[in-house]
Design a protein around this motif. Structure first.
Motif, PDB file in Angstrom:
ATOM      1  N   MET A   1       0.841  -1.192   0.000  1.00 45.06           N
ATOM      2  CA  MET A   1       0.000   0.000   0.000  1.00 45.06           C
ATOM      3  C   MET A   1       0.880   1.247   0.000  1.00 45.06           C
ATOM      4  O   MET A   1       1.835   1.343   0.770  1.00 45.06           O
ATOM      5  N   THR A   2       0.572   2.201  -0.874  1.00 44.45           N
ATOM      6  CA  THR A   2       1.366   3.428  -0.966  1.00 44.45           C
ATOM      7  C   THR A   2       1.118   4.314   0.246  1.00 44.45           C
ATOM      8  O   THR A   2      -0.043   4.580   0.583  1.00 44.45           O
ATOM      9  N   LEU A  68      14.977  10.017  -7.426  1.00 39.92           N
ATOM     10  CA  LEU A  68      14.200   8.802  -7.191  1.00 39.92           C
ATOM     11  C   LEU A  68      14.504   7.706  -8.215  1.00 39.92           C
ATOM     12  O   LEU A  68      14.432   6.523  -7.894  1.00 39.92           O
ATOM     13  N   ARG A  69      14.824   8.094  -9.447  1.00 43.10           N
ATOM     14  CA  ARG A  69      15.077   7.089 -10.490  1.00 43.10           C
ATOM     15  C   ARG A  69      16.555   6.734 -10.600  1.00 43.10           C
ATOM     16  O   ARG A  69      16.915   5.567 -10.799  1.00 43.10           O
ATOM     17  N   PHE A  70      17.429   7.740 -10.477  1.00 46.89           N
ATOM     18  CA  PHE A  70      18.856   7.510 -10.724  1.00 46.89           C
ATOM     19  C   PHE A  70      19.716   7.655  -9.470  1.00 46.89           C
ATOM     20  O   PHE A  70      20.928   7.508  -9.538  1.00 46.89           O
ATOM     21  N   GLY A  71      19.105   7.982  -8.337  1.00 44.44           N
ATOM     22  CA  GLY A  71      19.787   7.917  -7.056  1.00 44.44           C
ATOM     23  C   GLY A  71      20.660   9.081  -6.690  1.00 44.44           C
ATOM     24  O   GLY A  71      21.334   9.042  -5.658  1.00 44.44           O
ATOM     25  N   ALA A  72      20.690  10.140  -7.488  1.00 39.62           N
ATOM     26  CA  ALA A  72      21.553  11.284  -7.185  1.00 39.62           C
ATOM     27  C   ALA A  72      21.140  12.460  -8.056  1.00 39.62           C
ATOM     28  O   ALA A  72      20.430  12.305  -9.050  1.00 39.62           O
ATOM     29  N   LEU A 100       5.890   8.472  -8.740  1.00 39.69           N
ATOM     30  CA  LEU A 100       6.667   9.126  -7.685  1.00 39.69           C
ATOM     31  C   LEU A 100       6.307   8.560  -6.316  1.00 39.69           C
ATOM     32  O   LEU A 100       7.194   8.292  -5.485  1.00 39.69           O
ATOM     33  N   LEU A 101       5.010   8.386  -6.072  1.00 41.22           N
ATOM     34  CA  LEU A 101       4.579   7.855  -4.777  1.00 41.22           C
ATOM     35  C   LEU A 101       5.133   6.454  -4.547  1.00 41.22           C
ATOM     36  O   LEU A 101       5.605   6.129  -3.450  1.00 41.22           O
ATOM     37  N   ARG A 107       8.401   5.975   2.355  1.00 40.56           N
ATOM     38  CA  ARG A 107       8.250   7.324   2.899  1.00 40.56           C
ATOM     39  C   ARG A 107       6.963   7.982   2.394  1.00 40.56           C
ATOM     40  O   ARG A 107       6.498   7.722   1.297  1.00 40.56           O
ATOM     41  N   HIS A 108       6.434   8.866   3.216  1.00 42.59           N
ATOM     42  CA  HIS A 108       5.274   9.665   2.844  1.00 42.59           C
ATOM     43  C   HIS A 108       5.780  10.926   2.141  1.00 42.59           C
ATOM     44  O   HIS A 108       6.577  11.686   2.695  1.00 42.59           O
ATOM     45  N   LEU A 109       5.317  11.150   0.927  1.00 47.76           N
ATOM     46  CA  LEU A 109       5.739  12.336   0.192  1.00 47.76           C
ATOM     47  C   LEU A 109       5.015  13.576   0.701  1.00 47.76           C
ATOM     48  O   LEU A 109       3.828  13.530   1.035  1.00 47.76           O
ATOM     49  N   VAL A 110       5.739  14.688   0.734  1.00 51.73           N
ATOM     50  CA  VAL A 110       5.143  16.003   0.991  1.00 51.73           C
ATOM     51  C   VAL A 110       5.334  16.821  -0.274  1.00 51.73           C
ATOM     52  O   VAL A 110       6.462  17.116  -0.675  1.00 51.73           O
ATOM     53  N   LEU A 111       4.228  17.146  -0.923  1.00 54.64           N
ATOM     54  CA  LEU A 111       4.275  17.939  -2.151  1.00 54.64           C
ATOM     55  C   LEU A 111       3.717  19.320  -1.864  1.00 54.64           C
ATOM     56  O   LEU A 111       2.773  19.472  -1.078  1.00 54.64           O
TER      57      LEU A 111
END
Length: 292
Positions: A1-2, A68-72, A100-101, A107-111
């Motif tokens: 679950m996201t 998030l995709r490439f780590g840096a 993205l989620l 982690r819970h995203l804060v947008l």
């Protein structure tokens, strides 16, 4: 679950980046830069809007995908993020946000999207794209907001909203009208949302009494009510040369070191009865000072 994300909405140019960063310092939280996705229906449309903007509007999205995709966040990963997004130009914005989620988990995203509330259609589109998000309407006293925005707008020209419909920037209004327009829009949108989905948060209380206002938010998204330990912030610094902006690192400063904005010239609109009534309704009457 996201994990349940937090979507923070407020007028542009105020405390929203700082507030989102403050919430994102929790161990199981991640505050993203400003993504500027609310005015687009697809990734391709968002990239086109960003390319036409004058304020490097796409930096936040590029830095987010790079991390998030490439780590840096480096020159090469920003270029890779740009190519990654271009290959997904036909993705709908909800598809990108879902990606993205999922990739931020656990982690819970804060947008935070301060420009979304300038237009009610953009706000509603963003809420549909994030159907499970807890919406936090950040309220800053209007006098403080006007002082901060007046400083930031110094030397800029007024641009009527209708002139902005086909470019990548957003309308620039008188500070008090910006404050009124956004919060009036958000309250109208709120009427159509489930009560459990919407929370009001005063910026002055977050700055001076976080122990009072944060635990209920943690509970709302399924975390322990105790304040979570702080964690490093991957976006709490300028990005590489090809995407330096998108975030505001000032939230890392201690509240007592935060300078008050300069006094703004008298804004006649502040005396308007509708603005005064809205300030009272939001719990920030014009006579209110900073909480001690």
């Amino acid at each position: 679950m996201t994990p349940t994300p937090i979507l923070m909405l407020a007028p542009p140019g105020g405390d929203i980046a700082w507030a989102a960063g403050t919430l994102g310092r929790g161990e199981r939280m991640l505050a993203l830069p400003e993504l500027r996705l609310s005015a687009a229906k697809t990734v391709g449309e968002a990239l086109a809007l960003h390319a036409r903007a004058e304020d490097r509007a796409g930096d936040g999205l590029l830095r987010t995908v790079a991390q998030l995709r490439f780590g840096a966040q480096r020159l090469d990963t920003i270029e890779a993020a740009q190519a990654w997004l271009q290959r997904r130009a036909e993705w709908l914005i909800p598809t990108l946000l879902d990606w993205l989620l999922r990739h931020a988990g656990p982690r819970h995203l804060v947008l935070h999207e301060p420009h979304a509330a300038l237009r009610i259609n953009d706000t509603e589109q963003l809420l549909r794209a994030l159907p499970d998000a807890l919406v936090v309407q950040l309220v800053e006293p209007v006098a403080r907001y006007c002082g901060r925005l007046h400083r930031d707008m110094h030397g800029r020209l007024f641009t009527p909203p209708e002139a902005q419909h086909h470019v990548g920037t957003y309308p620039v209004l008188a500070p008090s009208l910006m404050w009124y327009r956004v919060h009036d829009t958000l309250l109208r949108v709120r009427k159509e949302q489930p009560e459990r989905r919407w929370r009001m948060l005063r910026a002055d209380l977050l700055r001076h009494r976080p122990d009072r206002v944060l635990p209920p938010l943690w509970t709302d998204i399924g975390l322990n009510a105790a304040s979570p330990p702080l964690s490093p912030l991957p976006f709490a610094h300028p990005g590489p040369a090809n995407a330096p902006l998108g975030d505001d690192v000032s939230y890392l400063r201690a509240p007592q070191d935060w300078p008050d904005p300069p006094d703004a010239p008298l804004d006649p609109a502040i005396a308007h009865p509708d603005l005064r009534a809205l300030a009272e309704r939001l719990g920030t009457p014009l006579s209110q000072g900073i909480v001690s």
